[in-house]
Structure formats: C-alpha cells, structure tokens
Design a protein around this motif. Structure first.
Motif, PDB file in Angstrom:
ATOM      1  N   LEU A  37      86.694 120.164  33.634  1.00 24.65           N
ATOM      2  CA  LEU A  37      86.486 119.546  32.331  1.00 24.65           C
ATOM      3  C   LEU A  37      85.207 118.708  32.353  1.00 24.65           C
ATOM      4  CD1 LEU A  37      90.057 118.233  31.463  1.00 24.65           C
ATOM      5  CD2 LEU A  37      88.884 120.173  30.433  1.00 24.65           C
ATOM      6  N   LEU A  93      93.159 114.291  28.902  1.00 24.56           N
ATOM      7  CA  LEU A  93      92.283 114.823  27.876  1.00 24.56           C
ATOM      8  C   LEU A  93      92.731 114.318  26.501  1.00 24.56           C
ATOM      9  CD1 LEU A  93      89.995 116.778  27.034  1.00 24.56           C
ATOM     10  CD2 LEU A  93      91.769 118.523  26.781  1.00 24.56           C
ATOM     11  N   TRP A 113      82.654 116.530  25.245  1.00 20.25           N
ATOM     12  CA  TRP A 113      82.157 117.678  24.488  1.00 20.25           C
ATOM     13  C   TRP A 113      82.698 117.605  23.073  1.00 20.25           C
ATOM     14  CZ3 TRP A 113      86.461 118.377  27.508  1.00 20.25           C
ATOM     15  CH2 TRP A 113      87.529 119.075  26.964  1.00 20.25           C
ATOM     16  N   ASP A 126      82.743 115.629  31.061  1.00 27.14           N
ATOM     17  CA  ASP A 126      83.096 114.259  30.678  1.00 27.14           C
ATOM     18  C   ASP A 126      83.310 114.141  29.172  1.00 27.14           C
ATOM     19  OD1 ASP A 126      83.082 113.308  33.287  1.00 27.14           O
ATOM     20  OD2 ASP A 126      80.975 112.734  33.189  1.00 27.14           O
ATOM     21  N   PHE A 180      85.721 115.220  22.385  1.00 31.33           N
ATOM     22  CA  PHE A 180      86.654 115.143  23.500  1.00 31.33           C
ATOM     23  C   PHE A 180      86.130 114.272  24.630  1.00 31.33           C
ATOM     24  CE2 PHE A 180      88.411 118.614  21.227  1.00 31.33           C
ATOM     25  CZ  PHE A 180      89.760 118.542  21.503  1.00 31.33           C
ATOM     26  N   CYS A 188      87.947 112.171  28.508  1.00 25.27           N
ATOM     27  CA  CYS A 188      89.125 111.976  29.348  1.00 25.27           C
ATOM     28  C   CYS A 188      89.391 110.486  29.494  1.00 25.27           C
ATOM     29  CB  CYS A 188      88.930 112.637  30.710  1.00 25.27           C
ATOM     30  SG  CYS A 188      88.919 114.436  30.598  1.00 25.27           S
ATOM     31  N   SER A 193      90.636 122.430  20.999  1.00 21.44           N
ATOM     32  CA  SER A 193      89.653 122.052  22.024  1.00 21.44           C
ATOM     33  C   SER A 193      88.807 123.213  22.534  1.00 21.44           C
ATOM     34  CB  SER A 193      90.356 121.408  23.224  1.00 21.44           C
ATOM     35  OG  SER A 193      91.080 122.396  23.947  1.00 21.44           O
ATOM     36  N   TYR A 208      94.589 123.710  33.685  1.00 21.88           N
ATOM     37  CA  TYR A 208      93.306 124.272  33.277  1.00 21.88           C
ATOM     38  C   TYR A 208      92.536 124.630  34.527  1.00 21.88           C
ATOM     39  CZ  TYR A 208      88.572 124.576  31.415  1.00 21.88           C
ATOM     40  OH  TYR A 208      87.308 124.998  31.101  1.00 21.88           O
ATOM     41  N   ARG A 239      93.008 115.464  34.637  1.00 20.57           N
ATOM     42  CA  ARG A 239      91.987 115.713  35.650  1.00 20.57           C
ATOM     43  C   ARG A 239      91.918 114.493  36.557  1.00 20.57           C
ATOM     44  NH1 ARG A 239      85.762 115.024  33.395  1.00 20.57           N
ATOM     45  NH2 ARG A 239      85.872 112.763  33.219  1.00 20.57           N
ATOM     46  N   ILE A 292      89.927 125.132  24.854  1.00 25.31           N
ATOM     47  CA  ILE A 292      90.374 125.308  26.243  1.00 25.31           C
ATOM     48  C   ILE A 292      91.561 126.263  26.301  1.00 25.31           C
ATOM     49  CG2 ILE A 292      91.542 124.132  28.157  1.00 25.31           C
ATOM     50  CD1 ILE A 292      89.898 121.696  27.559  1.00 25.31           C
ATOM     51  N   VAL A 321      96.731 117.763  29.378  1.00 26.55           N
ATOM     52  CA  VAL A 321      95.761 118.254  30.350  1.00 26.55           C
ATOM     53  C   VAL A 321      95.237 117.051  31.123  1.00 26.55           C
ATOM     54  CG1 VAL A 321      93.566 119.456  30.682  1.00 26.55           C
ATOM     55  CG2 VAL A 321      95.114 120.167  28.846  1.00 26.55           C
TER      56      VAL A 321
END
Length: 134
Positions: free
Chosen positions: A86, A19, A90, A88, A104, A106, A53, A82, A10, A55, A8
């Motif tokens: 997302l 991710l 979590w 920053d 989690f 990125c 996750s 996704y 971003r 997600i 994943v």
C-alpha cells in the motif's frame, strides 16, 4: 447486516496501520458500503473495497458485527489480505457515490484520531481495534 466494512492493515515502522480515507464531504472514514440482497458479507467486502479504493483483496476472516445506533445500520467486518504494497497516500475516483474522489491513507491503530473523523467512523475504528486484539 446491511453494511460491509473491509479491514485492510499494513505494518510500517513497527506500527500497525488501518486503511482509511478522507471523503470530500464527510471527513475521515473507513471503507464500507451496502450489502446487496442475497450477497454474503465476504463478497460485499471484496466488492466494496474494490469499488471505493481500487484495491483487490481476499477475505482472511470475519471480525464480527457491530450496531452503531445510526440509521438502522448493522456493520459486518472482514479482515482482508492485500498482496501488494500500500502506498502512503493515493486518490481514487469512485464510479458510484456521485463519482467522489477519495483520498486514502493509513491510520496507525495506536495513534489518536484527529477532529476530521465523524463519530460513527471513530466508534467503528475502536470496534476494529478491539476485534483485532481478540
């Protein structure tokens, strides 16, 4: 193939980020998990991403197969889409893997990885970078 690794990405601040998460016992890692008997790689990636996750995402395309030389593992990678944004960071509590809480974040693709990464995950990260460049 016996491991599914959903990828994943971003874009943030003109950087491409992947991710990843910090495992409470095993350092920074990529989302990955076992492929069930008869399960397609794409379905395993969708399932593992949601299990680890929270997600829900769809497969865009396969990114290839990698043999890390670790415990007879053979990893298959799928680029995922996704729909949401997302955050920053979590935390997510897994229902499997003894109910660990994963943190989690990125990781920018072009930034060095810190010392909290295990070697297999570092190598897999590099594999993903090369696969995305093709």
């Amino acid at each position: 193939m016996n491991k599914a690794c959903p990828v994943v990405l971003r874009h943030k601040n003109n950087k491409l980020e992947l991710l990843v998460f910090e495992h409470p016992d095993a350092g920074n890692q990529l989302v990955k998990g076992g492929i069930k008997k008869g399960e397609r790689l794409e379905n395993a990636c969708i399932r593992e991403l949601e299990e680890e996750s929270g997600i829900q995402a769809q497969v865009v395309r396969q990114l290839g197969v990698w043999v890390p030389g670790f415990k007879n593992q053979i990893w298959g990678f799928c680029l995922m889409h996704y729909e949401g944004i997302l955050p920053d960071t979590w935390k997510f509590e897994t229902k499997d893997d003894d109910g660990h809480i994963f943190s989690f974040f990125c990781q920018p693709l072009n930034s060095p990885l810190n010392d909290n990464w295990n070697e297999v995950s570092k190598d897999a990260f590099q594999y993903i970078k090369k696969s995305l460049a093709k």
